[in-house]
Design an enzyme around this catalytic site. Sequence first.
Site, PDB file in Angstrom:
ATOM      1  N   ILE A   7       0.821  -1.212   0.000  1.00  0.00           N
ATOM      2  CA  ILE A   7       0.000   0.000   0.000  1.00  0.00           C
ATOM      3  C   ILE A   7       0.854   1.259   0.000  1.00  0.00           C
ATOM      4  O   ILE A   7       1.757   1.416   0.831  1.00  0.00           O
ATOM      5  CB  ILE A   7      -0.958   0.008   1.213  1.00  0.00           C
ATOM      6  CG1 ILE A   7      -1.781  -1.299   1.255  1.00  0.00           C
ATOM      7  CG2 ILE A   7      -1.892   1.203   1.150  1.00  0.00           C
ATOM      8  CD1 ILE A   7      -2.692  -1.428   2.467  1.00  0.00           C
ATOM      9  N   ASP A   8       0.552   2.143  -0.912  1.00  0.00           N
ATOM     10  CA  ASP A   8       1.217   3.435  -1.028  1.00  0.00           C
ATOM     11  C   ASP A   8       0.801   4.328   0.142  1.00  0.00           C
ATOM     12  O   ASP A   8      -0.209   4.064   0.807  1.00  0.00           O
ATOM     13  CB  ASP A   8       0.809   4.061  -2.375  1.00  0.00           C
ATOM     14  CG  ASP A   8       1.397   5.435  -2.594  1.00  0.00           C
ATOM     15  OD1 ASP A   8       2.605   5.609  -2.375  1.00  0.00           O
ATOM     16  OD2 ASP A   8       0.639   6.343  -2.961  1.00  0.00           O
TER      17      ASP A   8
END
Length: 217
Positions: A7-8
């Site tokens: 996840i960014d």
Amino acid sequence: MIKNLLIDLDGTLTDPKVGITTSARYGLNKVGYVVPEDANIDWIIGPPLKASFAKILNVAVDDDLAEQALLGYRERFSVTGLFENFVFPEVEATLAVLQQQGFRLFLATAKPIIYARQIMQHFKLDQYFTELYGSELNGDRTNKGDLIAYILEQQQLNITECLMVGDREHDILGARRHGIETIAVEYGYGSAQELDQAQPMARIQNFAQLLEYCSVN
């Protein structure tokens, strides 16, 4: 079956606009480049900053001017800018559900890990993640594909069990380089055209919709 979510951070979990753009203006001003108040520089959020500064200054990425602008940026960001930030709606509740369902969450951000870790701890999001990964201050792993390669190696992950979630083409293309499917969030800083061209597997309008693509079998 998806077991691991990469996840960014910026534009996906949190909205860092004020901190990043204000610190960027500060850094550019330090090298004599004044960004007009009405100029929109939101596009710098997500990609490696040094390259963005080089583009603004119209110099090569390895030019000293871009490096000095980056150092000026960090001067302000490391003290003030990293906390000029807020968590997007439904993010924490969704992370909690994913963790409860047994998914392993890994932060995958181009932001230097020294800042990313502070931000995640400040907003108490780190508790939901197995490990946090980011770039180094010397520029290592600012490329999202290189970062994902590092995560895969460190955690010995099976790419068929991984899914990348982010808001920019760099997230999508970096994951695709390794054969990993992607979900793009549309509330971040990637334009509709950018996401159209990058062609993620799916696009969601809010973070909670991620649950629709993550089922425990």
